[in-house]
Motif scaffolding. Structure first.
Motif, PDB file in Angstrom:
ATOM      1  N   HIS A  44     -10.266  18.568 102.024  1.00 38.32           N
ATOM      2  CA  HIS A  44      -9.750  19.753 101.334  1.00 38.32           C
ATOM      3  C   HIS A  44     -10.891  20.662 100.913  1.00 38.32           C
ATOM      4  CE1 HIS A  44      -8.375  22.216  97.948  1.00 38.32           C
ATOM      5  NE2 HIS A  44      -7.232  22.252  98.614  1.00 38.32           N
ATOM      6  N   HIS A  45     -11.882  20.067 100.267  1.00 39.44           N
ATOM      7  CA  HIS A  45     -12.973  20.865  99.722  1.00 39.44           C
ATOM      8  C   HIS A  45     -13.729  21.632 100.806  1.00 39.44           C
ATOM      9  CE1 HIS A  45     -15.676  22.016  96.554  1.00 39.44           C
ATOM     10  NE2 HIS A  45     -16.703  21.690  97.318  1.00 39.44           N
ATOM     11  N   GLN A  46     -13.915  21.044 101.965  1.00 37.71           N
ATOM     12  CA  GLN A  46     -14.645  21.716 103.033  1.00 37.71           C
ATOM     13  C   GLN A  46     -13.751  22.638 103.861  1.00 37.71           C
ATOM     14  OE1 GLN A  46     -17.801  21.673 102.781  1.00 37.71           O
ATOM     15  NE2 GLN A  46     -17.710  20.079 101.247  1.00 37.71           N
ATOM     16  N   GLY A  47     -12.440  22.461 103.774  1.00 33.92           N
ATOM     17  CA  GLY A  47     -11.534  23.250 104.596  1.00 33.92           C
ATOM     18  C   GLY A  47     -11.062  24.546 103.970  1.00 33.92           C
ATOM     19  N   VAL A  48     -11.228  24.687 102.656  1.00 37.83           N
ATOM     20  CA  VAL A  48     -10.783  25.912 101.994  1.00 37.83           C
ATOM     21  C   VAL A  48     -11.995  26.757 101.610  1.00 37.83           C
ATOM     22  CG1 VAL A  48      -8.648  24.873 101.152  1.00 37.83           C
ATOM     23  CG2 VAL A  48     -10.676  24.828  99.716  1.00 37.83           C
ATOM     24  N   ARG A  49     -11.737  28.004 101.298  1.00 34.24           N
ATOM     25  CA  ARG A  49     -12.817  28.921 100.944  1.00 34.24           C
ATOM     26  C   ARG A  49     -13.255  28.708  99.495  1.00 34.24           C
ATOM     27  NH1 ARG A  49     -11.159  34.661 103.732  1.00 34.24           N
ATOM     28  NH2 ARG A  49     -11.914  34.072 105.797  1.00 34.24           N
ATOM     29  N   HIS A  50     -14.559  28.634  99.323  1.00 32.49           N
ATOM     30  CA  HIS A  50     -15.192  28.499  98.014  1.00 32.49           C
ATOM     31  C   HIS A  50     -16.493  29.292  98.030  1.00 32.49           C
ATOM     32  CE1 HIS A  50     -12.746  25.290  96.303  1.00 32.49           C
ATOM     33  NE2 HIS A  50     -12.875  24.594  97.412  1.00 32.49           N
ATOM     34  N   PRO A  51     -17.036  29.620  96.846  1.00 30.81           N
ATOM     35  CA  PRO A  51     -18.424  30.067  96.824  1.00 30.81           C
ATOM     36  C   PRO A  51     -19.272  28.920  97.379  1.00 30.81           C
ATOM     37  CG  PRO A  51     -17.371  30.431  94.701  1.00 30.81           C
ATOM     38  CD  PRO A  51     -16.442  29.588  95.511  1.00 30.81           C
ATOM     39  N   ARG A  52     -20.306  29.231  98.117  1.00 29.51           N
ATOM     40  CA  ARG A  52     -21.123  28.187  98.746  1.00 29.51           C
ATOM     41  C   ARG A  52     -22.601  28.542  98.659  1.00 29.51           C
ATOM     42  NH1 ARG A  52     -17.812  24.080 101.044  1.00 29.51           N
ATOM     43  NH2 ARG A  52     -15.788  24.996 101.430  1.00 29.51           N
ATOM     44  N   THR A  53     -23.420  27.499  98.622  1.00 29.03           N
ATOM     45  CA  THR A  53     -24.861  27.629  98.696  1.00 29.03           C
ATOM     46  C   THR A  53     -25.328  26.789  99.870  1.00 29.03           C
ATOM     47  OG1 THR A  53     -25.031  27.880  96.300  1.00 29.03           O
ATOM     48  CG2 THR A  53     -27.037  27.281  97.474  1.00 29.03           C
ATOM     49  N   ALA A  54     -26.189  27.353 100.693  1.00 29.81           N
ATOM     50  CA  ALA A  54     -26.702  26.623 101.854  1.00 29.81           C
ATOM     51  C   ALA A  54     -28.196  26.859 101.980  1.00 29.81           C
ATOM     52  CB  ALA A  54     -25.999  27.072 103.135  1.00 29.81           C
ATOM     53  N   ILE A  55     -28.850  25.888 102.603  1.00 31.19           N
ATOM     54  CA  ILE A  55     -30.263  25.998 102.940  1.00 31.19           C
ATOM     55  C   ILE A  55     -30.376  25.709 104.427  1.00 31.19           C
ATOM     56  CG2 ILE A  55     -30.720  23.586 102.294  1.00 31.19           C
ATOM     57  CD1 ILE A  55     -33.494  24.590 101.311  1.00 31.19           C
ATOM     58  N   ALA A  56     -31.208  26.473 105.112  1.00 29.50           N
ATOM     59  CA  ALA A  56     -31.326  26.310 106.565  1.00 29.50           C
ATOM     60  C   ALA A  56     -32.768  26.536 106.995  1.00 29.50           C
ATOM     61  CB  ALA A  56     -30.406  27.297 107.279  1.00 29.50           C
ATOM     62  N   LEU A  57     -33.105  25.952 108.137  1.00 28.10           N
ATOM     63  CA  LEU A  57     -34.409  26.151 108.760  1.00 28.10           C
ATOM     64  C   LEU A  57     -34.209  26.749 110.137  1.00 28.10           C
ATOM     65  CD1 LEU A  57     -36.144  22.772 107.886  1.00 28.10           C
ATOM     66  CD2 LEU A  57     -36.620  25.012 106.885  1.00 28.10           C
ATOM     67  N   ALA A  58     -34.866  27.874 110.370  1.00 26.40           N
ATOM     68  CA  ALA A  58     -34.808  28.526 111.676  1.00 26.40           C
ATOM     69  C   ALA A  58     -36.215  28.529 112.238  1.00 26.40           C
ATOM     70  CB  ALA A  58     -34.264  29.943 111.555  1.00 26.40           C
ATOM     71  N   GLY A  59     -36.392  27.869 113.343  1.00 23.49           N
ATOM     72  CA  GLY A  59     -37.730  27.760 113.910  1.00 23.49           C
ATOM     73  C   GLY A  59     -38.617  26.908 113.027  1.00 23.49           C
ATOM     74  N   THR A  60     -39.910  27.148 113.095  1.00 23.75           N
ATOM     75  CA  THR A  60     -40.847  26.338 112.321  1.00 23.75           C
ATOM     76  C   THR A  60     -41.294  26.994 111.035  1.00 23.75           C
ATOM     77  OG1 THR A  60     -42.694  27.272 113.562  1.00 23.75           O
ATOM     78  CG2 THR A  60     -41.756  25.193 114.381  1.00 23.75           C
ATOM     79  N   SER A  61     -40.930  28.250 110.834  1.00 19.65           N
ATOM     80  CA  SER A  61     -41.477  28.939 109.664  1.00 19.65           C
ATOM     81  C   SER A  61     -40.478  29.777 108.880  1.00 19.65           C
ATOM     82  CB  SER A  61     -42.639  29.829 110.103  1.00 19.65           C
ATOM     83  OG  SER A  61     -42.168  30.815 111.005  1.00 19.65           O
ATOM     84  N   ARG A  62     -39.212  29.637 109.148  1.00 13.03           N
ATOM     85  CA  ARG A  62     -38.227  30.480 108.461  1.00 13.03           C
ATOM     86  C   ARG A  62     -37.279  29.633 107.637  1.00 13.03           C
ATOM     87  NH1 ARG A  62     -34.746  34.409 111.982  1.00 13.03           N
ATOM     88  NH2 ARG A  62     -33.373  35.007 110.321  1.00 13.03           N
ATOM     89  N   LEU A  63     -37.359  29.767 106.323  1.00 11.72           N
ATOM     90  CA  LEU A  63     -36.460  29.091 105.389  1.00 11.72           C
ATOM     91  C   LEU A  63     -35.395  30.088 104.967  1.00 11.72           C
ATOM     92  CD1 LEU A  63     -35.808  26.652 103.492  1.00 11.72           C
ATOM     93  CD2 LEU A  63     -37.247  27.822 101.795  1.00 11.72           C
ATOM     94  N   ILE A  64     -34.146  29.689 105.057  1.00 11.60           N
ATOM     95  CA  ILE A  64     -33.033  30.567 104.683  1.00 11.60           C
ATOM     96  C   ILE A  64     -32.315  29.945 103.497  1.00 11.60           C
ATOM     97  CG2 ILE A  64     -30.840  31.571 105.436  1.00 11.60           C
ATOM     98  CD1 ILE A  64     -32.117  31.121 108.368  1.00 11.60           C
ATOM     99  N   LEU A  65     -32.224  30.685 102.412  1.00  9.30           N
ATOM    100  CA  LEU A  65     -31.433  30.300 101.256  1.00  9.30           C
ATOM    101  C   LEU A  65     -30.281  31.281 101.178  1.00  9.30           C
ATOM    102  CD1 LEU A  65     -34.320  29.733  98.694  1.00  9.30           C
ATOM    103  CD2 LEU A  65     -33.054  27.985  99.947  1.00  9.30           C
ATOM    104  N   LEU A  66     -29.064  30.782 101.205  1.00 10.73           N
ATOM    105  CA  LEU A  66     -27.899  31.651 101.265  1.00 10.73           C
ATOM    106  C   LEU A  66     -26.919  31.282 100.158  1.00 10.73           C
ATOM    107  CD1 LEU A  66     -26.045  32.989 104.204  1.00 10.73           C
ATOM    108  CD2 LEU A  66     -24.725  31.569 102.656  1.00 10.73           C
ATOM    109  N   VAL A  67     -26.456  32.273  99.448  1.00 13.41           N
ATOM    110  CA  VAL A  67     -25.388  32.094  98.474  1.00 13.41           C
ATOM    111  C   VAL A  67     -24.262  33.034  98.861  1.00 13.41           C
ATOM    112  CG1 VAL A  67     -24.682  32.394  96.074  1.00 13.41           C
ATOM    113  CG2 VAL A  67     -26.860  31.320  96.592  1.00 13.41           C
ATOM    114  N   ALA A  68     -23.080  32.476  99.022  1.00 20.05           N
ATOM    115  CA  ALA A  68     -21.900  33.272  99.345  1.00 20.05           C
ATOM    116  C   ALA A  68     -20.962  33.244  98.144  1.00 20.05           C
ATOM    117  CB  ALA A  68     -21.192  32.696 100.569  1.00 20.05           C
ATOM    118  N   ASP A  69     -20.647  34.410  97.627  1.00 14.75           N
ATOM    119  CA  ASP A  69     -19.717  34.492  96.506  1.00 14.75           C
ATOM    120  C   ASP A  69     -18.298  34.188  96.958  1.00 14.75           C
ATOM    121  OD1 ASP A  69     -21.580  35.206  94.532  1.00 14.75           O
ATOM    122  OD2 ASP A  69     -21.491  37.313  95.124  1.00 14.75           O
ATOM    123  N   GLY A  70     -17.449  33.915  95.998  1.00 12.27           N
ATOM    124  CA  GLY A  70     -16.050  33.656  96.298  1.00 12.27           C
ATOM    125  C   GLY A  70     -15.202  33.677  95.048  1.00 12.27           C
ATOM    126  N   ARG A  71     -13.903  33.545  95.258  1.00 14.14           N
ATOM    127  CA  ARG A  71     -12.898  33.518  94.190  1.00 14.14           C
ATOM    128  C   ARG A  71     -12.657  34.879  93.552  1.00 14.14           C
ATOM    129  NH1 ARG A  71     -14.909  27.792  91.740  1.00 14.14           N
ATOM    130  NH2 ARG A  71     -14.379  26.594  93.597  1.00 14.14           N
TER     131      ARG A  71
END
Length: 146
Positions: A44-71
C-alpha cells in the motif's frame, strides 16, 4: 554489530539497481487491492502517492538528492514508488536510487534559498498547509557541504 557503524543509514525500497528500474514493478496489485491494505503495509505504502525523498547516483560523480512534495492537490500529489522510479530514470538515468523517507519527513533545505529563517525550499506536509513551515523534527538527515 551496528555499534561498529554509528553513521550507517538504512532505508528502502531500492528503486534502481545498476540501471534496472526495480521500483517500477515491485508493487504488483491493482489500486483497489492495495487500497484495501493497512496504510503502512509495504504494498500500500509504495503503491499510493506520498511525499518522497530519494537519493541516487548517476555515473561516478553525480549525487542526486530529490524531495517530491505531496498531499496538496493544488500544488502536487506526490509520487508512488513506480512514478518516482520513472521520474528518476527519465530525468537523470541514475545507476542506483534508493527511496529514503516520505510524508512529513520529506524536507529539503538549501542555504540562501527558500524560507529566510529555515532555508526550507519545499512544502513539507506535517502542518497540512502549503507553506515552508510543515517540516517534521527528525534526527536523521543528510548534510552536503562544499
Amino acid at each position: 554489530t551496528i555499534k561498529n557503524y554509528p553513521n550507517v543509514i538504512s532505508s528502502g525500497p531500492l528503486l534502481i539497481d545498476d540501471y534496472k528500474p526495480y521500483g517500477e514493478s515491485f508493487v504488483y496489485m491493482s489500486a483497489t487491492q492495495y487500497n484495501a491494505l493497512a496504510s503502512e503495509h509495504p504494498q500500500h505504502h509504495q503503491g499510493v502517492r506520498h511525499p518522497r525523498t530519494a537519493i541516487a547516483l548517476a555515473g561516478t560523480s553525480r549525487l542526486i538528492l530529490l524531495v517530491a512534495d505531496g498531499r496538496y492537490s493544488s500544488i502536487c500529489n506526490g509520487f508512488s514508488a513506480k512514478e518516482l522510479t520513472q521520474f528518476l530514470t527519465k530525468n537523470f538515468n541514475p545507476q542506483y536510487a534508493l527511496n529514503m523517507d516520505g510524508g512529513g519527513s520529506s524536507t529539503m533545505c538549501i542555504e540562501d534559498l527558500g524560507d529566510p529563517s529555515t532555508h526550507v525550499v519545499n512544502y513539507p506536509c506535517d502542518n497540512k498547509k502549503a507553506d515552508h513551515d510543515g517540516e517534521r523534527t527528525v534526527r536523521t538527515f543528510f548534510c552536503v557541504t562544499r
